[in-house]
Design a protein around this motif. Structure first.
Motif, PDB file in Angstrom:
ATOM      1  N   ASN A  19     -40.149 -14.480  32.850  1.00 22.30           N
ATOM      2  CA  ASN A  19     -40.636 -13.194  33.343  1.00 22.30           C
ATOM      3  C   ASN A  19     -39.463 -12.304  33.752  1.00 22.30           C
ATOM      4  OD1 ASN A  19     -42.851 -14.838  33.121  1.00 22.30           O
ATOM      5  ND2 ASN A  19     -43.838 -14.072  34.938  1.00 22.30           N
ATOM      6  N   LEU A  20     -38.457 -12.897  34.382  1.00 21.79           N
ATOM      7  CA  LEU A  20     -37.283 -12.124  34.770  1.00 21.79           C
ATOM      8  C   LEU A  20     -36.505 -11.653  33.545  1.00 21.79           C
ATOM      9  CD1 LEU A  20     -36.114 -14.268  37.817  1.00 21.79           C
ATOM     10  CD2 LEU A  20     -37.415 -12.144  37.840  1.00 21.79           C
ATOM     11  N   ILE A  21     -36.444 -12.492  32.516  1.00 27.58           N
ATOM     12  CA  ILE A  21     -35.823 -12.069  31.260  1.00 27.58           C
ATOM     13  C   ILE A  21     -36.645 -10.929  30.641  1.00 27.58           C
ATOM     14  CG2 ILE A  21     -35.331 -12.805  28.887  1.00 27.58           C
ATOM     15  CD1 ILE A  21     -34.553 -15.546  30.089  1.00 27.58           C
ATOM     16  N   GLY A  22     -37.964 -11.002  30.784  1.00 25.07           N
ATOM     17  CA  GLY A  22     -38.821  -9.917  30.310  1.00 25.07           C
ATOM     18  C   GLY A  22     -38.536  -8.614  31.034  1.00 25.07           C
ATOM     19  N   PHE A  23     -38.292  -8.673  32.357  1.00 25.73           N
ATOM     20  CA  PHE A  23     -37.923  -7.472  33.111  1.00 25.73           C
ATOM     21  C   PHE A  23     -36.627  -6.870  32.573  1.00 25.73           C
ATOM     22  CE2 PHE A  23     -40.553  -9.119  36.741  1.00 25.73           C
ATOM     23  CZ  PHE A  23     -41.416  -8.043  36.775  1.00 25.73           C
ATOM     24  N   LEU A  24     -35.640  -7.723  32.290  1.00 25.93           N
ATOM     25  CA  LEU A  24     -34.373  -7.231  31.739  1.00 25.93           C
ATOM     26  C   LEU A  24     -34.575  -6.612  30.361  1.00 25.93           C
ATOM     27  CD1 LEU A  24     -31.854 -10.037  32.750  1.00 25.93           C
ATOM     28  CD2 LEU A  24     -31.909  -7.686  33.563  1.00 25.93           C
ATOM     29  N   THR A  25     -35.389  -7.262  29.545  1.00 28.54           N
ATOM     30  CA  THR A  25     -35.654  -6.748  28.204  1.00 28.54           C
ATOM     31  C   THR A  25     -36.322  -5.379  28.265  1.00 28.54           C
ATOM     32  OG1 THR A  25     -35.899  -9.011  27.417  1.00 28.54           O
ATOM     33  CG2 THR A  25     -36.780  -7.265  26.003  1.00 28.54           C
ATOM     34  N   VAL A  26     -37.302  -5.243  29.143  1.00 32.52           N
ATOM     35  CA  VAL A  26     -37.978  -3.951  29.301  1.00 32.52           C
ATOM     36  C   VAL A  26     -36.976  -2.883  29.730  1.00 32.52           C
ATOM     37  CG1 VAL A  26     -39.607  -2.697  30.773  1.00 32.52           C
ATOM     38  CG2 VAL A  26     -40.295  -4.822  29.708  1.00 32.52           C
ATOM     39  N   GLY A  27     -36.078  -3.239  30.631  1.00 34.03           N
ATOM     40  CA  GLY A  27     -35.071  -2.276  31.084  1.00 34.03           C
ATOM     41  C   GLY A  27     -34.146  -1.823  29.969  1.00 34.03           C
ATOM     42  N   PHE A  28     -33.706  -2.776  29.138  1.00 31.75           N
ATOM     43  CA  PHE A  28     -32.820  -2.408  28.027  1.00 31.75           C
ATOM     44  C   PHE A  28     -33.547  -1.564  26.986  1.00 31.75           C
ATOM     45  CE2 PHE A  28     -30.206  -6.213  29.298  1.00 31.75           C
ATOM     46  CZ  PHE A  28     -29.123  -5.462  29.730  1.00 31.75           C
ATOM     47  N   ILE A  29     -34.787  -1.916  26.694  1.00 30.06           N
ATOM     48  CA  ILE A  29     -35.564  -1.119  25.730  1.00 30.06           C
ATOM     49  C   ILE A  29     -35.805   0.277  26.282  1.00 30.06           C
ATOM     50  CG2 ILE A  29     -37.823  -0.911  24.607  1.00 30.06           C
ATOM     51  CD1 ILE A  29     -37.828  -3.984  24.387  1.00 30.06           C
ATOM     52  N   TRP A  30     -36.137   0.357  27.547  1.00 24.20           N
ATOM     53  CA  TRP A  30     -36.368   1.645  28.196  1.00 24.20           C
ATOM     54  C   TRP A  30     -35.105   2.511  28.128  1.00 24.20           C
ATOM     55  CZ3 TRP A  30     -38.409   1.909  33.919  1.00 24.20           C
ATOM     56  CH2 TRP A  30     -38.829   3.199  34.206  1.00 24.20           C
ATOM     57  N   ALA A  31     -33.966   1.925  28.437  1.00 21.90           N
ATOM     58  CA  ALA A  31     -32.708   2.672  28.385  1.00 21.90           C
ATOM     59  C   ALA A  31     -32.420   3.136  26.964  1.00 21.90           C
ATOM     60  CB  ALA A  31     -31.570   1.805  28.908  1.00 21.90           C
ATOM     61  N   GLY A  32     -32.646   2.267  25.995  1.00 21.79           N
ATOM     62  CA  GLY A  32     -32.409   2.650  24.604  1.00 21.79           C
ATOM     63  C   GLY A  32     -33.310   3.776  24.147  1.00 21.79           C
TER      64      GLY A  32
END
Length: 135
Positions: A19-32
């Protein structure tokens, strides 16, 4: 941060690594996507302004950008729904784990401890501890 507190946080969050990796993934996708969306709009405007040729052909030239720009917003919406899904799956479980671990720790104390401390006060401390977790 105290080493005991760090170990406690690590112990509570250990089952939620994905779930924490999912939070990081969402953040990177959002930034991109927040970087890409204005750039696509810039390309659309620059292509339309700098177009040399018959006015009827301008649409075929900017069509990829017209299609891709709303698609980036669609991806951003999907990304935010994924973030909401992760939050719904993670935070209530973390709250429950904190409550159960603190209650288990509390009931291991001797009877004398409960005679010297008010039970309601101890329960409020546990509830206040889990109240700091976002919804």
């Amino acid at each position: 941060m105290k080493p005991q507190l760090y170990r406690y946080i690590q112990q509570i969050l250990k089952p939620y690594r994905l779930n924490l990796i999912g939070f990081l993934t969402v953040g990177f996708i959002w930034a991109g996507l927040n970087t890409l969306t204005p750039y696509v709009l810039k390309l659309l405007i620059d292509t339309a302004v700098n177009f040399k040729g018959p006015i009827q052909d301008v649409f075929s030239e900017i069509k990829p950008y017209i299609v891709f720009y709303p698609f980036t917003w669609f991806l951003l919406c999907i990304n935010m729904r994924f973030l909401d899904f992760i939050k719904i799956k993670t935070f209530p479980s973390i709250r429950e784990d904190i409550l159960s671990s603190q209650f288990s720790y509390l009931i291991q104390h001797e009877y004398k401890y409960f005679q010297n401390h008010f039970a309601g006060n101890l329960a409020n401390k546990i509830v206040d501890l889990q109240g700091g977790i976002v919804n």
